[in-house]
Design a protein around this motif. Structure first.
Motif, mmCIF file in Angstrom:
data_model
loop_
_atom_site.group_PDB
_atom_site.id
_atom_site.type_symbol
_atom_site.label_atom_id
_atom_site.label_comp_id
_atom_site.label_asym_id
_atom_site.label_seq_id
_atom_site.Cartn_x
_atom_site.Cartn_y
_atom_site.Cartn_z
ATOM 1 N N ALA A 1 -24.520 -9.810 51.803
ATOM 2 C CA ALA A 1 -24.584 -9.729 53.266
ATOM 3 C C ALA A 1 -23.251 -9.265 53.848
ATOM 4 C CB ALA A 1 -24.971 -11.086 53.849
ATOM 5 N N PHE A 2 -22.141 -9.653 53.237
ATOM 6 C CA PHE A 2 -20.827 -9.234 53.706
ATOM 7 C C PHE A 2 -20.609 -7.752 53.412
ATOM 8 C CE2 PHE A 2 -20.636 -13.763 53.285
ATOM 9 C CZ PHE A 2 -19.790 -14.192 54.303
ATOM 10 N N THR A 3 -21.121 -7.285 52.286
ATOM 11 C CA THR A 3 -21.017 -5.867 51.953
ATOM 12 C C THR A 3 -21.823 -5.025 52.938
ATOM 13 O OG1 THR A 3 -20.685 -6.406 49.628
ATOM 14 C CG2 THR A 3 -21.421 -4.174 50.132
ATOM 15 N N ALA A 4 -23.037 -5.476 53.245
ATOM 16 C CA ALA A 4 -23.854 -4.776 54.234
ATOM 17 C C ALA A 4 -23.171 -4.774 55.599
ATOM 18 C CB ALA A 4 -25.233 -5.430 54.331
ATOM 19 N N THR A 5 -22.591 -5.917 55.962
ATOM 20 C CA THR A 5 -21.877 -6.021 57.240
ATOM 21 C C THR A 5 -20.712 -5.055 57.285
ATOM 22 O OG1 THR A 5 -22.517 -8.331 57.521
ATOM 23 C CG2 THR A 5 -20.575 -7.581 58.735
ATOM 24 N N ALA A 6 -19.949 -4.957 56.197
ATOM 25 C CA ALA A 6 -18.808 -4.043 56.152
ATOM 26 C C ALA A 6 -19.248 -2.606 56.386
ATOM 27 C CB ALA A 6 -18.089 -4.172 54.812
ATOM 28 N N LEU A 7 -20.335 -2.196 55.742
ATOM 29 C CA LEU A 7 -20.835 -0.833 55.941
ATOM 30 C C LEU A 7 -21.287 -0.616 57.381
ATOM 31 C CD1 LEU A 7 -22.831 -0.316 52.622
ATOM 32 C CD2 LEU A 7 -20.731 0.876 53.302
ATOM 33 N N GLN A 8 -21.975 -1.595 57.949
ATOM 34 C CA GLN A 8 -22.421 -1.451 59.339
ATOM 35 C C GLN A 8 -21.229 -1.385 60.295
ATOM 36 O OE1 GLN A 8 -25.197 -0.868 60.803
ATOM 37 N NE2 GLN A 8 -26.793 -1.283 59.290
ATOM 38 N N MET A 9 -20.181 -2.151 60.022
ATOM 39 C CA MET A 9 -18.986 -2.095 60.875
ATOM 40 C C MET A 9 -18.329 -0.724 60.800
ATOM 41 S SD MET A 9 -17.459 -5.901 60.032
ATOM 42 C CE MET A 9 -15.943 -5.702 60.988
ATOM 43 N N LEU A 10 -18.260 -0.151 59.604
ATOM 44 C CA LEU A 10 -17.691 1.193 59.463
ATOM 45 C C LEU A 10 -18.562 2.232 60.162
ATOM 46 C CD1 LEU A 10 -16.541 0.873 55.751
ATOM 47 C CD2 LEU A 10 -15.033 1.184 57.730
ATOM 48 N N ALA A 11 -19.880 2.029 60.125
ATOM 49 C CA ALA A 11 -20.780 2.942 60.841
ATOM 50 C C ALA A 11 -20.562 2.839 62.351
ATOM 51 C CB ALA A 11 -22.233 2.621 60.489
ATOM 52 N N GLU A 12 -20.359 1.621 62.849
ATOM 53 C CA GLU A 12 -20.089 1.450 64.278
ATOM 54 C C GLU A 12 -18.818 2.183 64.701
ATOM 55 O OE1 GLU A 12 -19.961 -2.601 65.575
ATOM 56 O OE2 GLU A 12 -21.887 -3.109 64.692
ATOM 57 N N GLN A 13 -17.857 2.252 63.786
ATOM 58 C CA GLN A 13 -16.592 2.933 64.073
ATOM 59 C C GLN A 13 -16.693 4.442 63.899
ATOM 60 O OE1 GLN A 13 -13.704 1.055 61.467
ATOM 61 N NE2 GLN A 13 -14.403 -0.984 62.066
ATOM 62 N N GLY A 14 -17.876 4.925 63.510
ATOM 63 C CA GLY A 14 -18.067 6.348 63.325
ATOM 64 C C GLY A 14 -17.489 6.892 62.037
ATOM 65 N N LYS A 15 -17.163 5.998 61.098
ATOM 66 C CA LYS A 15 -16.543 6.429 59.850
ATOM 67 C C LYS A 15 -17.566 6.758 58.769
ATOM 68 C CE LYS A 15 -12.182 4.026 60.646
ATOM 69 N NZ LYS A 15 -11.183 3.045 60.127
ATOM 70 N N LEU A 16 -18.792 6.349 58.964
ATOM 71 C CA LEU A 16 -19.864 6.742 58.053
ATOM 72 C C LEU A 16 -21.194 6.664 58.775
ATOM 73 C CD1 LEU A 16 -21.625 4.054 56.987
ATOM 74 C CD2 LEU A 16 -19.637 3.727 55.552
ATOM 75 N N ASP A 17 -22.195 7.288 58.185
ATOM 76 C CA ASP A 17 -23.561 7.286 58.706
ATOM 77 C C ASP A 17 -24.410 6.528 57.694
ATOM 78 O OD1 ASP A 17 -26.148 7.789 59.537
ATOM 79 O OD2 ASP A 17 -25.932 9.973 59.594
ATOM 80 N N MET A 18 -25.084 5.465 58.136
ATOM 81 C CA MET A 18 -25.902 4.682 57.218
ATOM 82 C C MET A 18 -26.992 5.521 56.567
ATOM 83 S SD MET A 18 -24.659 1.630 56.944
ATOM 84 C CE MET A 18 -26.010 0.773 56.155
ATOM 85 N N ASP A 19 -27.388 6.615 57.222
ATOM 86 C CA ASP A 19 -28.395 7.505 56.650
ATOM 87 C C ASP A 19 -27.776 8.751 56.032
ATOM 88 O OD1 ASP A 19 -30.765 5.990 57.229
ATOM 89 O OD2 ASP A 19 -30.418 6.453 59.332
ATOM 90 N N GLY A 20 -26.456 8.760 55.896
ATOM 91 C CA GLY A 20 -25.779 9.865 55.227
ATOM 92 C C GLY A 20 -25.936 9.764 53.714
ATOM 93 N N ARG A 21 -25.824 10.898 53.061
ATOM 94 C CA ARG A 21 -25.935 10.920 51.608
ATOM 95 C C ARG A 21 -24.729 10.232 50.973
ATOM 96 N NH1 ARG A 21 -28.527 15.855 52.909
ATOM 97 N NH2 ARG A 21 -30.557 16.040 51.851
ATOM 98 N N VAL A 22 -24.981 9.511 49.896
ATOM 99 C CA VAL A 22 -23.884 8.862 49.173
ATOM 100 C C VAL A 22 -22.902 9.905 48.680
ATOM 101 C CG1 VAL A 22 -23.285 7.457 47.154
ATOM 102 C CG2 VAL A 22 -25.292 6.874 48.531
#
Length: 542
Positions: A104-125
């Motif tokens: 859950a913390f890993t998922a949260t970290a990714l969502q926080m980075l997405a909120e900052q515009g640093k990644l797209d959750m639907d972007g390719r790995v």
């Protein structure tokens, strides 16, 4: 029993005390009290007696429970002892490995980075890790960041876990590089199969995008702002002097013993956190509040929380293993981003479990009741944390009459009996008049698997000894079973993972390969021996 690191789906089917009335604050969480608040549900008054019965029934030396309701801390208390045979008791600050509750913390970290515009959750790995490869080019190309969290990749249950479980000498980067050789067994996004290895990929994405180590990002961006000052990322040995529980396991599925502390630094995003009842209470309140901190500031947005709690992968609802658990059978079941999703008595449940050497845990949120329950234990008994969790849920839902301790005891007994019957069937089919077709020396050699690496068999003092080259704990003795099948008995009996080793011979009577699979169905699925394709390597001339 399916526990350890990959303790993902443990369904309801299959000390000092801190109690306060206001929002959880660091100063409050060290205060002690002896009983549940008077305004709590009447059914909760019997909780201490239930827990003591659970500890006795399932041989749990110690556990901790946290309950939050309506943004307030109801209970953060320990029961029993940190280590069998020693007097130190568990309290609300005793640390336990929370294992897969780390997801859950890993998922949260990714969502926080997405909120900052640093990644797209639907972007390719591959947009973030160009060297990322699955064993199928199509899956490599189509794998999105969100897919890393959803257990729908086409990998089999626990695939690749032997790359880091038990702890190996591989680095996180090496684990992810080996993923290209881990076989897919089903279609991409076709169905649910729990894995840990893609959370290692998520770990590397977090590090690449943030410019920080995973441990530093989680500490600085999540734990410290959340006031979870005692929770730590176990990326090295634990610091001396901590109030930390010792893990316990039933060696040979029978004798309770302590389990040595293990450091597991090559897949931090799947299961590296240690936490306690006090801090898990804070975490549950933040999740239930949609990312809001007591100060009113948001650690992450409610929209991000809701994405994590949206079902991505449906899971077929299994039948109740015993009739006593029929009441717990959900109407739906699935996985979001780092959370299981199901229902109980008309209420939505958001939850996860975690398993580590000698410790298992369960975190359960009931958003409709603004309720959170965490149960942390120092023994590998999912039945224990399920019985405690369901007792608490019933108290808040006004239900009574179900003896969850007895129900889960019945389920555990049935599962053990079924597994033992399978072992007995193998014993009955065994011919003791069918010795190995070759002298023991004929099985000696180095056997290579594409995704794991080398497994070595040596003859030492008249016995065959098998060792996994990158896994110090996987060392054991090969006992002839029948014909060209052997059983490897691991030196560390707490692993509960003895396995058949079946050798294949060529037309000239020489060993060319070997396959493995666990002896008992009670062996944790992270011992994915069955995925190994061990090819004997030519002997090297000296």
């Amino acid at each position: 029993m399916k526990t350890r690191l990959a303790f993902g789906l443990v369904m309801a089917l299959s000390g000092a005390c801190s109690i306060i009335g206001g929002p959880a604050r660091a100063a409050d969480l060290s205060a002690g009290a002896a009983a549940v608040q008077p305004e709590s549900p009447a059914g909760l008054m019997q909780l201490p007696a239930v827990i003591e019965r659970v500890r006795k029934q399932f041989q749990v030396p110690g556990l901790a429970v946290a309950i939050v309701k309506d943004g307030k801390l109801v209970l953060a208390r320990g029961y029993g002892v940190r280590r069998l045979g020693q007097p130190a008791t568990v309290d609300g600050q005793t640390l336990f490995a929370i294992a897969s509750n780390t997801k859950a913390f890993t998922a949260t970290a990714l969502q926080m980075l997405a909120e900052q515009g640093k990644l797209d959750m639907d972007g390719r790995v591959t947009d973030y890790l160009p060297g990322f490869q699955m064993s199928d080019p199509y899956v490599t190309h189509e794998m999105r960041i969100r897919d890393l969290l959803a257990h729908r990749s086409g990998l089999s249950l626990g695939a690749g876990d032997l790359l880091y479980w038990p702890p190996t000498r591989y680095s996180a980067q090496e684990v992810v590089e080996h993923l290209r050789d881990v076989p897919l067994t089903s279609g991409f996004r076709s169905h649910y199969a729990y894995d840990n290895i893609l959370f290692d990929v998520a770990t590397l994405v977090i590090e690449k995008v943030s410019g920080m180590s995973y441990a530093d990002f989680v500490r600085q961006k999540i734990l410290l702002p959340a006031g979870m000052n005692q929770t730590l990322v176990h990326d090295h040995t634990l610091p001396a002097g901590l109030d930390v529980a010792t893990g316990h396991a039933l060696a040979n599925f029978s004798q309770l013993q302590t389990v040595p502390e293990m450091t597991w630094a090559n897949n931090l995003g799947a299961g590296s956190l240690y936490s306690n009842a006090d801090d898990m209470a804070r975490w549950m309140n933040i999740l239930l509040a949609g990312g809001a901190l007591p100060s009113g500031r948001h650690l992450f947005s409610t929209a991000s929380r809701d994405q994590m709690w949206t079902m991505l992968t449906p899971i077929p609802v299994p039948p109740a293993s015993v009739s006593q658990l029929e009441a717990a059978r959900p109407n739906y079941l699935g996985y979001g981003e780092g959370f299981f999703l199901s229902d109980y008595q008309g209420q939505r449940l958001v939850w996860h479990t975690g398993g580590w050497p000698g410790m298992v845990s369960r975190i359960t949120l009931v958003p409709g009741l603004d309720l959170g329950v965490a149960v942390l234990t120092n023994q590998e008994s999912g039945a224990a944390f399920n019985a405690v969790t369901m007792t608490i849920l019933d108290a808040y839902m006004g239900r009574s009459g179900i003896d969850w301790t007895a129900a889960y005891a019945a389920a555990a007994d049935k599962a053990a009996g079924t597994a033992d019957s399978e072992v007995a069937r193998h014993q009955a089919a065994r011919s003791r008049q069918a010795p190995p077709s070759l002298p023991l020396e004929g099985y000696v050699g180095t056997y290579h698997d594409r995704w794991y690496g080398d497994v070595v068999i040596r003859r030492i003092k008249g016995q065959l000894r098998l060792s996994f080259s990158k896994t110090p704990l996987l060392v054991g003795t090969l006992e002839p079973w029948q014909h060209d099948s052997f059983v490897v008995h691991w030196d560390d009996r707490s692993l509960n993972a003895d396995a058949f080793v079946d050798f294949s011979l060529d037309e000239d009577g020489k060993v060319i390969s070997a396959r493995m699979h666990p002896v008992s169905a009670r062996t944790d699925f992270s011992f994915d021996f069955q995925d190994l394709r061990l090819q004997r390597q030519p002997a090297v001339a000296h």
